[in-house]
Write an enzyme that holds these catalytic residues in place. Structure first.
Site, mmCIF file in Angstrom:
data_model
loop_
_atom_site.group_PDB
_atom_site.id
_atom_site.type_symbol
_atom_site.label_atom_id
_atom_site.label_comp_id
_atom_site.label_asym_id
_atom_site.label_seq_id
_atom_site.Cartn_x
_atom_site.Cartn_y
_atom_site.Cartn_z
ATOM 1 N N GLU A 171 -12.378 -13.782 6.782
ATOM 2 C CA GLU A 171 -11.535 -12.764 6.131
ATOM 3 C C GLU A 171 -11.539 -12.921 4.615
ATOM 4 O O GLU A 171 -11.498 -11.939 3.899
ATOM 5 C CB GLU A 171 -10.117 -12.780 6.700
ATOM 6 N N TYR A 228 -2.696 -8.793 3.058
ATOM 7 C CA TYR A 228 -3.725 -8.331 3.992
ATOM 8 C C TYR A 228 -4.323 -9.507 4.779
ATOM 9 O O TYR A 228 -4.366 -9.491 6.019
ATOM 10 C CB TYR A 228 -4.855 -7.567 3.263
ATOM 11 N N ASP A 231 -6.075 -2.767 4.383
ATOM 12 C CA ASP A 231 -7.068 -2.916 3.321
ATOM 13 C C ASP A 231 -7.548 -1.502 2.991
ATOM 14 O O ASP A 231 -6.965 -0.522 3.486
ATOM 15 C CB ASP A 231 -8.206 -3.856 3.745
#
Ligand code: ADE
Length: 376
Positions: A69, A152, A170
C-alpha cells in the site's frame, strides 16, 4: 395513425435515455446492492497482482500489505508489480526491513519514485518493531501513528489485512463515488472530501467483506472507472450510476486547474574510465532525489549549461552530447542532456567515486539516472 416515413437527411431518432437511477430506494438498501455487486465483480475480475493472495477471501500478511500500500501511493500497480517481489525477497519481514541499511532500502525502491516513501516505510518498520513488538497494528488509529501512513493507507491495511470495517478513499475511490452519485464538485474541496469519506464509510458498512469491498472499489477505479475513457459498458454498477445515465462520466470529476511546473535543466556527465568504471556521486542537500546516486550533474533553473561549462567540470577527455530527454515529476519538468566521454587521465571529481557497472546496478538511482548510467 401511420407513422411518417423518415426523411433521408433527417437526424437519426434519438434513443430515449434510460432515466437516472432511482434515488427513491432507501439509501441503505441501495448501498447494500452496490456493495454486493462490486464484491461479486471483484471476485470474478480482479487482477492477479503479486501482493494479492490467489483467493480474495484468504487472510493477507499485514507486513506485505503495508509495503504494497505504501508502494501503491502515487504509483501504478503495474510498476509496483515489477518491484514488489524483489523488495520482499530482500526484506521478507518487518524485522528484516527495520534492521536494513537505508541505502539498501532505497536501492530496492529504485524505479518507484517518490523516495521519501521508502524512508518513511523504513521508519514505519522500525516503529512497528520498537512500539508494537514487531506486529503491524490492526487499528486504523494505531496505524496512522506510523510514519508515512495517512488515513487512506491506515484504512487499506486495517481492512485488507485485518478485515476491519473502515473506509478508504484514494483518487480512484473518489472518482468512482463522485460518478456514481453524479456529483461534479472538485474532489479536493474539503466539503467534497468529507462527503466522499462518508459515502465510502456508508458503503463499507453494508459490505459482506470489508476487505473484498474496499479493494473492489479501488480496482474498479483503476481498471474500469478510469480517469479518461471509462469503460462503462463493462461496469458492474452502471445501472446505479448517475454520471453514466446522464452522460457525464467524462465531466466528473471536474478537471483540476492546470498548474505550470517549473523547469530544471540537467547536464549529466556520463564518464567511463579506461577500466569501464563509471563516475558517480551522491546527491545531498535535501530536495528532489536526495541521497540517491547519479552521474555528475550540472543543474540550472534558466537554461542548459553550455558545452564550455560542461567541459569546465573537468572530468572528460572528449565529451560529446549523446542524448536528450524530459522527465516529469509532480512539481517539475526536468530536461536532461547527456554528455558522454572517457575520463581524463587521473580525473577526479570533488564528490565522485569510480564504480563498476555491477556496483552501479546495486545503487539507489532515480529512474532518469538509471537510464543514463545503465541504459534502458
Ligand atoms: N491502489 C492502492 N491499493 C491498491 C490495491 N490494493 N489494489 C489495486 N490498486 C490499488
Amino acid at each position: 395513425m401511420p407513422r411518417a416515413a423518415r426523411q433521408p437527411d433527417a437526424p437519426p431518432p434519438t434513443r430515449p435515455r434510460a432515466g437516472p437511477p432511482s434515488r427513491s430506494r432507501s439509501q441503505p438498501r441501495r448501498d447494500a446492492a452496490l456493495a454486493r455487486r462490486l464484491e461479486a465483480w471483484f471476485r470474478a475480475n480482479r487482477r492477479d497482482l503479486p501482493w494479492r493472495p490467489s483467493d480474495p477471501d484468504a487472510p493477507r500478511d499485514p507486513y506485505r500489505t503495508l509495503v504494497s500500500e505504501l508502494m501503491l501511493q502515487q504509483t501504478q500497480a503495474a510498476r509496483v508489480a515489477e518491484r514488489f517481489g524483489g523488495f520482499i525477497a530482500r526484506f521478507p519481514d518487518v524485522v528484516a526491513l527495520a534492521d536494513a541499511d537505508e541505502q539498501d532500502v532505497l536501492a530496492l525502491w529504485s524505479g518507484l519514485g517518490y523516495y521519501r516513501r521508502a524512508r518513511l516505510l523504513h521508519a514505519a518498520a522500525r516503529a512497528v518493531v520498537e512500539d508494537h513488538a514487531a506486529r503491524v497494528p490492526d487499528e486504523p488509529e494505531a496505524l496512522r501513528r506510523l510514519p508515512g501512513v495517512g488515513r487512506y493507507t491506515a484504512g487499506a491495511v486495517a481492512s485488507l489485512a485485518f478485515g476491519v470495517r473502515t473506509p478508504i478513499v484514494d483518487a480512484n475511490v473518489a472518482r468512482v463515488l463522485l460518478r456514481v452519485e453524479g456529483r461534479d464538485t472538485p474532489p479536493d474541496d474539503p466539503e467534497t472530501q468529507k462527503w466522499i469519506w462518508q459515502r465510502s464509510a456508508a458503503l463499507v458498512e453494508r459490505a459482506a467483506s470489508p476487505s473484498v469491498f474496499n479493494e473492489a472499489l479501488m480496482e474498479l477505479g483503476a481498471t474500469v472507472c478510469t480517469p479518461r475513457a471509462p469503460r462503462c459498458g463493462s461496469c458492474p454498477i452502471k445501472g446505479q450510476c448517475h454520471a453514466s445515465a446522464e452522460g457525464l462520466q467524462n465531466h466528473i470529476p471536474a478537471p483540476k486547474a492546470r498548474t505550470t511546473r517549473r523547469e530544471l535543466f540537467c547536464d549529466v556527465a556520463r564518464v567511463e574510465d579506461a577500466r569501464g568504471r563509471l563516475l558517480v556521486e551522491r546527491r545531498t542537500g535535501g530536495g528532489m532525489w536526495d541521497g540517491l546516486w547519479q552521474a555528475p550533474t550540472l543543474e540550472r533553473d534558466d537554461r542548459h549549461s553550455s558545452p564550455a561549462e560542461v567541459r569546465a567540470a573537468g572530468v572528460f577527455e572528449g565529451a560529446h552530447q549523446s542524448g536528450e530527454f524530459t522527465h516529469q515529476t509532480t512539481h517539475r519538468v526536468v530536461r536532461f542532456r547527456v554528455w558522454t566521454g572517457t575520463a581524463r587521465a587521473g580525473a577526479t571529481h570533488p564528490r565522485g567515486e569510480w564504480k563498476s557497472r555491477r556496483a552501479v546496478e546495486g545503487l539507489a538511482l532515480s529512474s532518469p539516472q538509471r537510464r543514463i548510467l545503465l541504459g534502458g
